[in-house]
Design a protein around this motif. Sequence first.
Motif, short mmCIF file in Angstrom:
data_model
loop_
_atom_site.label_atom_id
_atom_site.label_comp_id
_atom_site.label_asym_id
_atom_site.label_seq_id
_atom_site.Cartn_x
_atom_site.Cartn_y
_atom_site.Cartn_z
N SER A 144 44.25 34.91 51.37
CA SER A 144 43.40 34.08 50.51
C SER A 144 42.28 34.91 49.88
N TYR A 145 42.05 36.11 50.38
CA TYR A 145 41.01 36.96 49.80
C TYR A 145 41.58 37.86 48.70
N CYS A 146 42.58 38.68 49.05
CA CYS A 146 43.03 39.69 48.07
C CYS A 146 44.36 39.32 47.42
N ASP A 147 44.99 38.20 47.85
CA ASP A 147 46.25 37.72 47.28
C ASP A 147 47.46 38.60 47.62
N HIS B 191 41.68 43.93 42.11
CA HIS B 191 42.08 42.54 42.25
C HIS B 191 41.75 41.70 41.01
N GLU C 227 39.30 44.74 47.63
CA GLU C 227 39.96 43.56 47.07
C GLU C 227 39.64 42.32 47.92
N GLY C 228 39.26 41.25 47.25
CA GLY C 228 38.94 40.02 47.98
C GLY C 228 37.49 39.93 48.40
N ASP D 126 36.53 43.19 41.83
CA ASP D 126 36.70 43.49 43.27
C ASP D 126 37.93 44.37 43.43
N LYS E 251 35.42 36.88 47.00
CA LYS E 251 35.63 35.58 47.64
C LYS E 251 34.88 35.52 48.97
N LEU E 252 34.96 36.61 49.72
CA LEU E 252 34.25 36.66 51.00
C LEU E 252 32.74 36.51 50.79
#
Lengths: 306, 144
Positions: free
Chosen positions: B132-135, A129, A107-108, A126, A111-112
């Motif tokens: 800020s990545y996975c909320d 998410h 997850e995330g 992801d 964005k990374l």
Amino acid sequence: MIGRHLIEPRDCSVEELEGIFQLAEKIIEAPETYAEACKGKLLATLFYEPSTRTRFSFEAAMLRLGGSIIGFDDPNASSAAKGETLSDTIRTICAYADAIVMRHPREGSAKLAAESSDKPLINAGDGGHQHPTQTLTDLLTIRQEKGRLENLTIGVCGDLKFGRTIHSLIRAMDRYAGIRFVFISPDELQLPSYVKDEITYASYEETKNLEAVMGELDILYMSRVQRERFVSEEEYLRLKDIYVLDAEKMKKAKPDAMILHPLPRVNEISVEVDQDPRAKYFEQAHYGMIVRMALLMKVLGVKEND
Amino acid sequence: MINVSKLKKGLVIDHIAAGSGYRIFRQLKLDELNDVVILMRNVPSRKMGKKDVIKIENHINLDLEVLGLIDPHATINVIENGNRAKKIALVLPKRVEGILKCKNPRCITQYEKVEAPVFYLANEEEKTYRCSYCDSPTQFEGGE
């Protein structure tokens, strides 16, 4: 939208979405016009976990636009297996490709990855998410089949607790006027309060009884109860077939109702419903490819010959 | 009652919730300073009953984000020539960078190195921040 990343559905404004959908509509009307729209462009599809459906949809979209693809769908065959960081992989791929589509189990991660990407990066899922192109698919299907995205009663049924496509759909549809949601789930799989708290414009009600609300719905969005989300197998077995949409229940639906499902389905929609003209989940898969074609054209900034 | 003399020049972190003073002391790494630093615990307070106070005999740059995060109700007094020259009120920061760590075991930041992960304030009352990545929500505990 040239050069933009798409990490979550709300990265696009309602106006930008409308631009994508209008282009998608033009592609549906005259696909041959776009057969070379992305000629000379290269899309990298990085699949750190397998997802045949989503990968094929993106690859078919790029190939139908005359573009080319490179990529992998087995992380063991990629440099990640040698211990390369995600950001180094992305920087390297950016040296080759014009756009990146990435699916990753963490997850995330999208964005990374986007932070290291100077080429547009599209999140193809992801972990649990975000999966924004599924949401674009759902919206385009509704827009094409109902002719509008406003003034709709949308029933959402099944696993509302863990279903990320459902959470995204709710957030996305909340931005349109006159939306009423009917959330249909057992107590154990109710929509989490943090999703409910985010609903700003739409009205909603919650129920356990699918049959009782069938006649009110313009759209019924069914979802699968996902085995991998349950700690207890017993609990999964108890809940997995709690809602099964069959021909009997379809009798209660509006004549112009529309049944959607992100697929794959298990038992929640009986096969007999497939013949019903109101079942649109296979069309939905087609719209998925079309909307990805429109999105790729937008982020690559290719000419849209009017 | 122990008496601590008035500061001529420096900083007073006042109205710290009793018990949080040591945490702030550690988080701000005040033990690494060469200046005179005093941590007073359980000081009688009319408003609070008991409070903690920290005095630093120098004007140093304090990390207001960390302070706001641990105790948004604390106040900072800047002392010049034995008088209060400035009072700084703290707020819970809307965005924090490099202080929190995501607790979601499925978050990418558990697997890839992220120098200074960013979090956004999600719920002021519960002091909840979102990665800020996975909320995922994370609450600040600040014990480590």
